[in-house]
Structure formats: C-alpha cells, structure tokens
Design an enzyme around this catalytic site. Structure first.
Site, PDB file in Angstrom:
ATOM      1  N   GLU A  70      38.188  42.408  43.720  1.00  0.00           N
ATOM      2  CA  GLU A  70      38.144  43.088  42.268  1.00  0.00           C
ATOM      3  C   GLU A  70      36.793  42.562  41.661  1.00  0.00           C
ATOM      4  O   GLU A  70      36.086  43.627  40.933  1.00  0.00           O
ATOM      5  CB  GLU A  70      39.254  42.415  41.572  1.00  0.00           C
ATOM      6  CG  GLU A  70      39.267  42.871  40.037  1.00  0.00           C
ATOM      7  CD  GLU A  70      40.333  42.574  39.281  1.00  0.00           C
ATOM      8  OE1 GLU A  70      41.186  41.687  39.695  1.00  0.00           O
ATOM      9  OE2 GLU A  70      40.637  43.088  38.133  1.00  0.00           O
ATOM     10  N   ASP A  90      42.304  40.339  45.442  1.00  0.00           N
ATOM     11  CA  ASP A  90      42.488  40.103  43.802  1.00  0.00           C
ATOM     12  C   ASP A  90      42.489  38.472  43.676  1.00  0.00           C
ATOM     13  O   ASP A  90      43.595  37.801  44.018  1.00  0.00           O
ATOM     14  CB  ASP A  90      43.657  40.899  43.207  1.00  0.00           C
ATOM     15  CG  ASP A  90      43.513  40.855  41.667  1.00  0.00           C
ATOM     16  OD1 ASP A  90      42.780  39.937  41.207  1.00  0.00           O
ATOM     17  OD2 ASP A  90      44.116  41.534  40.982  1.00  0.00           O
ATOM     18  N   ILE A  92      42.420  36.639  41.029  1.00  0.00           N
ATOM     19  CA  ILE A  92      43.574  36.143  39.918  1.00  0.00           C
ATOM     20  C   ILE A  92      44.191  37.564  39.584  1.00  0.00           C
ATOM     21  O   ILE A  92      43.489  38.463  38.917  1.00  0.00           O
ATOM     22  CB  ILE A  92      43.007  35.513  38.820  1.00  0.00           C
ATOM     23  CG1 ILE A  92      42.387  34.394  39.325  1.00  0.00           C
ATOM     24  CG2 ILE A  92      44.227  35.392  37.727  1.00  0.00           C
ATOM     25  CD1 ILE A  92      41.812  33.411  37.932  1.00  0.00           C
ATOM     26  N   ASP A  93      45.314  37.704  40.272  1.00  0.00           N
ATOM     27  CA  ASP A  93      46.013  38.906  39.567  1.00  0.00           C
ATOM     28  C   ASP A  93      47.102  38.509  38.361  1.00  0.00           C
ATOM     29  O   ASP A  93      48.073  37.696  38.645  1.00  0.00           O
ATOM     30  CB  ASP A  93      47.097  39.562  40.881  1.00  0.00           C
ATOM     31  CG  ASP A  93      47.735  40.977  40.311  1.00  0.00           C
ATOM     32  OD1 ASP A  93      46.918  41.649  39.590  1.00  0.00           O
ATOM     33  OD2 ASP A  93      48.808  41.245  40.512  1.00  0.00           O
ATOM     34  N   THR A  95      45.239  38.204  35.266  1.00  0.00           N
ATOM     35  CA  THR A  95      44.267  37.478  34.400  1.00  0.00           C
ATOM     36  C   THR A  95      44.333  37.348  32.839  1.00  0.00           C
ATOM     37  O   THR A  95      44.250  36.234  32.392  1.00  0.00           O
ATOM     38  CB  THR A  95      42.822  38.172  34.581  1.00  0.00           C
ATOM     39  OG1 THR A  95      42.666  38.489  35.844  1.00  0.00           O
ATOM     40  CG2 THR A  95      41.733  37.360  33.739  1.00  0.00           C
ATOM     41  N   ASP A 220      45.174  45.063  43.500  1.00  0.00           N
ATOM     42  CA  ASP A 220      46.533  44.483  42.699  1.00  0.00           C
ATOM     43  C   ASP A 220      47.749  44.943  43.703  1.00  0.00           C
ATOM     44  O   ASP A 220      48.834  44.528  43.764  1.00  0.00           O
ATOM     45  CB  ASP A 220      46.756  45.707  41.431  1.00  0.00           C
ATOM     46  CG  ASP A 220      45.787  45.293  40.421  1.00  0.00           C
ATOM     47  OD1 ASP A 220      45.273  44.242  40.126  1.00  0.00           O
ATOM     48  OD2 ASP A 220      45.293  46.341  39.908  1.00  0.00           O
TER      49      ASP A 220
END
Ligand code: IPD
Length: 279
Positions: A70, A90, A92-93, A95, A220
């Site tokens: 990402e 990802d 941090i899915d 955020t 995601d």
C-alpha cells in the site's frame, strides 16, 4: 520434498508477528498523522516503517519475488499483478482505527503465484488474533480451525460494510442507499469495524454472515480473501461474477444464497481498478 510456499508462509507469520508488535508499541506513543489522497485517507510513519520492515525481511530471503505494498504504491510503485510470486501487503489495514486507537487494526499479507492466491495472513494485532490460510489446507485463528456460519437466510444475518466519505455526490448517495436497502430487508444489523481484512476474517469465523465493499484495494483484500475462502465462505464480485483481486470490490458471504441476494440488492458504482489507476 521441500514445500517452498509453506516456507514463505512460515516466514510471513514470523514477520507479521514482529510487525504487529511494532504497531502495538507505536500505540503507546504519540501518533503523527499525514494525509494521502484526501483528508480522510490517512497514513502514519508506522504504516511506512512496518511496510519497509516486511518488504526488506522478505526481499532478503526471496530476492526474485515481487511486491505490491500500500505505501510503496502511494509512493509511486505500480500495482500490476504478474505471474511472478507476489506479496501483496497492507502494513496497517485500519489506519483510521489505528490513529484513534479503535481496536481493529491488522497487518494483511496475501501471496500470489501465477495471479492465484496461495496463502493469506491477517494479524489483528490488538486482539492478538493471527488468521492464517493456505490454498486447500483450511483456515485458522491462532492455530484453531475456523469456518463460516453457513447462514443462508439473509434476514437472519449480520452484514458488514464500510462507510466512507465520497467526493462524488452520486456515489455517496448510492453508498447510503445500499445501506438503507439492506437494512430494510431487514437484516439483523449492519456493522463497520474499519478494517477490510478483519471484516473478511469475521465472516470466516462466523461472527458475521456477509461483507460487501466497493472502493477498497488489492492489499485490503488479498490476505482476508484466502482466509474466508478456506473457511468455506463465498467470495464474488459485486456484479455476481468471479472475484477479481484487482477490481476494488467484493462480496463475501457465509453461503452462496446470501452472496447472490446481496448482488440483487446492491447498486454498483464505478471505483476503477488497481491495475489501471491509483486513487
Ligand atoms: C482501509 C480499511 C477500511 C476501508 C478503507 C480501506 P487502510 O484500509 O480497510 O476498512 O473502509 O476503504 O482503505 O487504508 O487502513 O489500509
């Protein structure tokens, strides 16, 4: 015979654990927030550091593999999926959840070979739930097998989706209209946990019966898609066709009956593709 993809998956679990610890540690400190494409598209230094950690650790072991991350895409890398073994990351899915310390924050990694998902890992790191799935070998949460609810009656289902600001007023209206239509079936309820990867895992373990979304990205979806498929779930395109990782949209459900009912109820809008544009 050695199983290369299993070695990759084992390495992925280890690096994901380290990433999760980095995220938990960062939650103890001040979080500096930056904006990406809009005031509601957020990024933090932790997103960037976690992605760098994951990619450098994997690159060291598997230098010929490809990456779609990402934050690398945000920095200008392409997100075109090829036949080469590819890690879709990802860091941090969720955020927005992370910056608010809302407790659904995950590290999501999907691994594809010849454009097919071979395994997926989603680590919901505040809950300390490690979801893992390998093609044909089932889905697990912290090592315990998981499966979807099997619910077939949409009126008895809990449905997940994500609501976000849309700059296009028509899309905004359609997004809210879809929620109204689904609530009017009626269903037991709609929830928005705030992490697409966690949403898929919630369907995978039977805590929710369906999830739909238009406007997310391959990073995601890739990890959670493996988990929900291996847990016996159905994953299709919002139009009812086959799921397409680069399409930015999906329906996930505990049964084909619920997935197909959602296809009938949902009005689509154009969200573009990950392999032709970056939003
Ligand atoms: C977001 C989350 C969220 C969804 C957004 C995504 P990010 O991912 O999955 O649930 O509503 O569309 O962008 O940006 O936190 O990795």
């Amino acid at each position: 015979m050695s199983d290369t993809w299993q070695e990759c998956m084992d390495h992925c679990v280890e690096v994901t654990k380290t990433a999760g610890k980095m995220i938990r540690d960062a939650l103890q400190k001040d979080i500096a927030i930056m904006q990406k494409s809009s005031p509601v598209d957020l990024v933090t230094e932790t997103d960037q550091k976690v992605e760098q950690l994951i990619i450098s650790s994997i690159k060291e072991k598997y230098p010929t593999h490809s990456f779609i991350g990402e934050e690398s895409v945000a920095a200008g890398s392409t997100s075109v999926l090829t036949d080469n073994p590819t890690w879709i990351i990802d860091p941090i899915d969720g955020t927005t959840n992370f910056v608010h310390r809302f407790p659904f924050v995950s590290v999501s990694i999907g691994f594809t070979v010849k454009k097919e998902i071979e395994f997926g890992i989603v680590y919901s790191c505040i809950e300390d739930k490690m979801y893992t799935a390998r093609k044909g070998k089932g889905a697990f949460c912290n090592g315990v097998p998981i499966k979807v609810s099997g619910q077939e009656d949409i009126s008895k289902s809990l449905v997940l989706t994500e609501m976000g600001f849309k700059s296009d007023p028509e899309q905004f209206k359609t997004m809210l209209g879809n929620i109204r239509t689904i609530l009017s079936i009626p269903v037991h309820g709609i929830r928005s946990p705030g992490s697409a990867a966690v949403n898929m895992c919630l369907v995978a373990c039977g805590a929710a019966d369906a999830y739909y979304h238009m406007g997310i990205h391959c990073w995601d979806m890739a990890g959670g898609a493996a988990v929900v498929t291996e847990a016996g779930g159905v994953i299709i395109d919002i139009s009812g066709g086959p799921f397409d990782l680069m399409s930015r949209r999906l329906i996930v459900a505990s049964s084909r009956a619920i997935a197909e009912r959602l296809v009938k109820e949902i009005t689509e809008f154009d969200v573009g593709r990950d392999d032709t544009e970056h939003k």
